[in-house]
Design an enzyme around this catalytic site. Structure first.
Site, PDB file in Angstrom:
ATOM      1  N   GLY A 203      -7.667  41.884   6.728  1.00 27.23           N
ATOM      2  CA  GLY A 203      -7.852  41.774   8.171  1.00 27.23           C
ATOM      3  C   GLY A 203      -6.603  42.084   8.974  1.00 27.23           C
TER       4      GLY A 203
ATOM      5  N   GLU B 103      -9.784  33.245   1.782  1.00 24.28           N
ATOM      6  CA  GLU B 103     -10.056  32.389   2.945  1.00 24.28           C
ATOM      7  C   GLU B 103     -10.577  31.020   2.503  1.00 24.28           C
ATOM      8  OE1 GLU B 103     -12.460  35.291   4.973  1.00 24.28           O
ATOM      9  OE2 GLU B 103     -10.666  36.487   5.308  1.00 24.28           O
TER      10      GLU B 103
HETATM   11  P1  13P Z   1     -10.928  43.322   5.599  1.00 20.26           P
HETATM   12  O1  13P Z   1     -11.632  44.515   5.030  1.00 20.26           O
HETATM   13  O2  13P Z   1     -11.435  42.938   6.966  1.00 20.26           O
HETATM   14  O3  13P Z   1      -9.444  43.438   5.514  1.00 20.26           O
HETATM   15  O4  13P Z   1     -11.336  42.054   4.664  1.00 20.26           O
HETATM   16  C1  13P Z   1     -11.222  42.180   3.303  1.00 20.26           C
HETATM   17  C2  13P Z   1     -11.889  41.015   2.690  1.00 20.26           C
HETATM   18  O5  13P Z   1     -11.420  39.900   2.787  1.00 20.26           O
HETATM   19  C3  13P Z   1     -13.155  41.235   1.969  1.00 20.26           C
HETATM   20  O6  13P Z   1     -13.539  40.120   1.254  1.00 20.26           O
END
Ligand code: 13P
Length: 263
Positions: free
Chosen positions: A181, A107
């Site tokens: 996500g 991100e």
């Molecule tokens: P999720 O578990 O929500 O898919 O996110 C993973 C993540 O980016 C952890 O840093």
């Protein structure tokens, strides 16, 4: 480079969720849920990565109630101090007893245009302040289709480890962007394939001893229902959990994956 004694690490990346008041309630609930379940912290390490504005509060709570959770930041500056508005120094994190810092999360690479060189500079900043960098790597779906499952992560990790001393303590997190996500989880075999390639990068960059002790995590839609299948893989030493780390019972169940049937 087989199964040596690497203590599993289950890490909760809260991202931009839970303010400092919610953080107190959450950490207390997680602590008591694990305590009630009889979790032994010397078998699996638990770490939480709250937003910066929560860290002082969480540190105080952990300290006051002797809660055996490790604490980390979600990012840090490449600089140590100075006129860098909005930045957070590794020195400040260390002062708050943070042991870890997430670096190069997809991100941040995507929304803040962090390059491999930025990630490498942040790894150096973390090490200067005696923080263990949790170096995140992972490919998008297009990259996977174009160059295969391992090439992008391998290259990202190679750059991140440039100039890192062989005795440095680092954690690597393989987080395929397409699994974050989305609920579209990688298979344990897919995770193993990349984690094993990443361990080879650690070996080539830092030596065999470092490769044998470095923990490599999988991240991307990890839940209590799938964690055990990842932990069965020889090169997966834990998980970096996003969404499911915000629900105390669910995160506690992930931490207690060894209690799940068949493990
Ligand atoms: P999720 O578990 O929500 O898919 O996110 C993973 C993540 O980016 C952890 O840093």
């Amino acid at each position: 480079m087989g199964s040596v004694t690497r203590k599993p690490l289950i890490a909760g990346n809260w991202k931009m969720n839970l303010d400092h008041l919610q953080a107190v309630a959450f950490v207390q609930k997680l602590h008591w849920t694990l305590k009630d379940a009889g979790h032994e912290h010397d078998t699996v390490e638990v770490a939480v990565f709250p937003p910066f504005t929560d860290i002082r509060t969480v540190q105080t709570l952990i300290d006051a109630d002797k809660i055996p959770f490790a604490l980390g930041g979600q990012d840090l500056s490449t600089k140590d101090s100075g006129a860098y508005t909005g930045e957070i120094s590794g020195a400040f994190l260390k002062k708050l007893d943070a042991g870890y810092v997430i670096i190069g999360h997809s991100e941040r690479r995507e929304y803040h245009h962090e390059s491999d060189a930025d990630v490498a500079a942040k790894v150096q900043a973390a090490l200067r302040h005696d923080l263990v960098p949790v170096i995140c790597v992972g490919e998008t779906l297009e990259q996977r289709e174009e160059s295969g499952p391992t090439a992008v992560s391998v290259e990202q990790l190679k750059v991140a480890l440039e100039g890192v001393p062989a005795d440095a303590d680092v954690v690597v997190a393989y987080e395929p962007v397409w699994a974050i996500g989305t609920g579209q989880v990688a298979s344990p075999e897919q995770a193993q394939e990349v984690c094993s390639a990443l361990r080879a990068v650690v070996a080539a960059s830092l030596g065999d001893e470092a490769a044998a002790r470095t923990r490599i995590l999988y991240g991307g839609s990890v839940k209590s229902g799938n964690i055990a299948s990842f932990m069965r893989e020889p090169d997966v030493d834990g998980a970096l959990v996003g969404g499911a780390s915000l629900i105390a019972e669910e995160f506690a169940a992930i931490v207690r994956y060894q209690k799940h049937v068949g493990v």
